[in-house]
Write a protein that holds these residues in place. Structure first.
Motif, PDB file in Angstrom:
ATOM      1  N   ALA A 338       0.856  -1.376  -0.218  1.00 39.63           N
ATOM      2  CA  ALA A 338       0.081   0.043   0.095  1.00 39.63           C
ATOM      3  C   ALA A 338       0.924   1.233   0.038  1.00 39.63           C
ATOM      4  O   ALA A 338       1.662   1.509   1.118  1.00 39.63           O
ATOM      5  N   ILE A 339       0.733   1.975  -0.887  1.00 37.71           N
ATOM      6  CA  ILE A 339       1.214   3.433  -0.905  1.00 37.71           C
ATOM      7  C   ILE A 339       0.138   4.400  -0.622  1.00 37.71           C
ATOM      8  O   ILE A 339      -0.879   4.549  -1.335  1.00 37.71           O
ATOM      9  N   THR A 340       0.177   4.774   0.522  1.00 42.35           N
ATOM     10  CA  THR A 340      -0.870   5.293   1.127  1.00 42.35           C
ATOM     11  C   THR A 340      -0.384   6.052   2.454  1.00 42.35           C
ATOM     12  O   THR A 340       0.310   5.983   2.892  1.00 42.35           O
ATOM     13  N   PRO A 341      -1.104   7.427   2.644  1.00 40.23           N
ATOM     14  CA  PRO A 341      -0.543   8.262   3.646  1.00 40.23           C
ATOM     15  C   PRO A 341      -1.298   7.664   4.792  1.00 40.23           C
ATOM     16  O   PRO A 341      -1.909   6.851   5.093  1.00 40.23           O
ATOM     17  N   ASN A 342      -0.939   8.163   6.146  1.00 41.91           N
ATOM     18  CA  ASN A 342      -1.480   8.035   7.443  1.00 41.91           C
ATOM     19  C   ASN A 342      -3.009   7.989   7.255  1.00 41.91           C
ATOM     20  O   ASN A 342      -3.531   8.918   6.667  1.00 41.91           O
ATOM     21  N   ALA A 357       3.437   2.648   2.740  1.00 43.62           N
ATOM     22  CA  ALA A 357       4.485   3.535   2.734  1.00 43.62           C
ATOM     23  C   ALA A 357       3.862   4.923   2.144  1.00 43.62           C
ATOM     24  O   ALA A 357       2.905   4.822   1.209  1.00 43.62           O
ATOM     25  N   ASN A 358       4.280   5.984   2.724  1.00 44.84           N
ATOM     26  CA  ASN A 358       3.547   7.219   2.423  1.00 44.84           C
ATOM     27  C   ASN A 358       3.931   7.575   1.059  1.00 44.84           C
ATOM     28  O   ASN A 358       5.094   7.293   0.431  1.00 44.84           O
ATOM     29  N   PRO A 359       3.094   8.278   0.209  1.00 48.92           N
ATOM     30  CA  PRO A 359       3.311   8.431  -1.293  1.00 48.92           C
ATOM     31  C   PRO A 359       4.365   9.551  -1.525  1.00 48.92           C
ATOM     32  O   PRO A 359       5.009   9.619  -2.499  1.00 48.92           O
ATOM     33  N   GLU A 360       4.554  10.310  -0.345  1.00 50.74           N
ATOM     34  CA  GLU A 360       5.693  11.319  -0.639  1.00 50.74           C
ATOM     35  C   GLU A 360       7.031  10.735   0.018  1.00 50.74           C
ATOM     36  O   GLU A 360       8.050  11.897   0.265  1.00 50.74           O
ATOM     37  N   ILE A 365       8.797   3.720   0.070  1.00 51.47           N
ATOM     38  CA  ILE A 365       7.963   2.812  -0.978  1.00 51.47           C
ATOM     39  C   ILE A 365       9.207   2.006  -1.506  1.00 51.47           C
ATOM     40  O   ILE A 365       8.850   0.565  -1.929  1.00 51.47           O
ATOM     41  N   LYS A 366      10.311   2.160  -1.726  1.00 47.92           N
ATOM     42  CA  LYS A 366      11.481   1.477  -2.309  1.00 47.92           C
ATOM     43  C   LYS A 366      11.773   0.242  -1.363  1.00 47.92           C
ATOM     44  O   LYS A 366      11.682  -0.814  -1.465  1.00 47.92           O
ATOM     45  N   ASP A 367      11.647   0.418  -0.038  1.00 51.86           N
ATOM     46  CA  ASP A 367      11.995  -0.422   0.796  1.00 51.86           C
ATOM     47  C   ASP A 367      10.875  -1.557   1.058  1.00 51.86           C
ATOM     48  O   ASP A 367      11.071  -2.675   1.253  1.00 51.86           O
TER      49      ASP A 367
END
Length: 414
Positions: A338-342, A357-360, A365-367
């Protein structure tokens, strides 16, 4: 118990709202008399709940209100501050329905309901229900799939925003109960009304009967050994795959062997401008594939045939939205990245035992991608050790319907 359910979009219209609310009414044990729009321009090929009309007590179709010519509509939508903004374009439809349906009630052509349930969006559904309650005193539940005046993706003129805040306050004050799809949405909305002791959370649901029979089995190895990670659904506006492309580009430069025989597949519409991306163009051929749109049943099959599923949400300080797609993902029993904010999605994915992982945050995201690609067996462990099971049970059709019917019965028996 007779329930008057007001929802502008229902099957066979192919909207997430139509599917989710259609599912509630389709499986409910109560006697639902439905008010909905006659969407003549919509394709009738949903492929699911085709016998919807036979599962509810009665459907009252009302034709859409006449719209302005398409070009003029677009011009006014973008440049006229109040056009279609207080609360939406469906207010004339709601006005016409009230006039006709109340006349039927007054003439005894229709009998009174024990309870009214209105589903927004569109929020004009709530305005219609409120007028019916005011005239006939019927208990009323307002169901919010999205926030109203606090919706960060609805850009309003300062005056139209003020009007929508007042409309929201009037609706929430008048409703006997209010349903939200996440705890975060309830907190966001109801914090403005601390004196109102109302508001319950009822999430979306998945329908286990709609997935391919093999979905519960271990994912069969493909002949080519390829790992396929899929994103299902449309990407446009603020929700963009660019953070994923950037992370993949970094990973390709640092550890290219990790991406060999891997494919990230996008099933659904992706805005053309999002494909015109330098990070995407720098990736090896075949790593990213755009498949185009499919119907709802095909989308469930696509989910079930994936090795993992990707969530991509818009950047935000906190996201209060519970995407219906995420709950469909839950039903497919596949691991999720999931690429998603809190916020709502992030908390739910973590409860399942998967990574977010936060979109920003490109590094995060890579990890997350590395974690899955390097240690796939460990990443999928929550599906085997019971961590995932509690969420799977919580959002089943049976669990959500039991709560929904109980809420309606509680109000209708008052």
């Amino acid at each position: 118990m007779k329930v008057l359910s007001i929802c502008y979009m229902l099957p066979p219209a192919m909207y997430p709202q139509a599917i989710q609310i259609g599912r509630l009414l389709y499986h409910s044990k109560l006697e639902h008399h439905v008010i909905t729009a006659d969407l003549e321009h919509e394709p009738r090929k949903l492929g699911v709940y085709n016998d919807f009309a036979n599962r509810v007590a009665r459907i009252n179709h009302y034709k859409e209100a006449k719209q302005l010519p398409s070009l003029l509509h677009k011009v006014l939508y973008y440049f006229a501050p109040f056009y279609g903004a207080c609360p939406d374009n469906f207010k004339p439809w709601a006005k016409n329905v009230f006039s006709d349906y109340s006349a039927k009630l007054d003439s005894k052509a229709e009998t009174q309901s024990d309870c009214i349930v209105s589903f927004g969006v569109p929020m004009s559904d709530h305005l219609l229900a409120m007028k019916l309650k005011a005239k006939y005193g019927t208990p009323w539940i307002a169901h919010f799939s999205d926030p109203w005046s606090d919706n960060p993706f609805k850009k309003h003129h300062i005056l139209s925003k003020f009007i929508n805040k007042k409309l929201e306050e009037i609706v929430i004050s008048a409703a006997d109960e209010v349903i939200f799809t996440s705890e975060e949405t309830k907190k966001l909305v109801m914090s403005k009304y601390p004196d109102l002791q109302k508001g319950v959370v009822l999430g979306h649901s998945y329908d286990a009967a709609l997935y391919p029979e093999a979905q519960a089995q271990a994912q069969a190895h493909r002949e080519d050994g390829k790992t396929v990670i899929k994103h299902i659904g449309s990407l446009y506006g603020y929700r963009s795959p660019k953070p994923l492309f950037k992370a993949l580009h970094s990973l390709h430069l640092e550890e290219p062997e990790l991406l060999k025989n891997v494919c990230f597949e996008f099933v659904g519409y992706v805005a053309p401008r999002m494909k015109n991306n330098t990070d995407l163009k720098a990736l090896p051929e075949g790593l990213v594939h755009f498949k185009g749109g499919v119907d709802y049943m095909q989308s469930l099959s696509e989910m079930s045939s994936s090795d993992a599923l990707m969530i991509i949400d818009a950047p935000a300080t906190e996201s209060v939205f519970l995407p219906s797609k995420l709950i469909d993902y839950v039903g497919s029993k596949r691991p999720i990245l999931a690429i998603t904010p809190n916020g709502t999605s992030q908390k739910l994915v973590k409860r399942m035992g998967f990574a977010t992982a936060n979109p920003e945050d490109n590094s995060a995201i890579k990890d997350m991608l590395k974690s899955y690609l390097k240690q796939r067996q460990e990443y999928c462990q929550p599906l085997l050790d019971g961590t995932f099971d509690a969420v799977y049970r919580e959002f089943s059709t049976e669990a959500i319907l039991t709560k929904f019917d109980a809420i309606v019965e509680r109000l209708g028996k008052k």
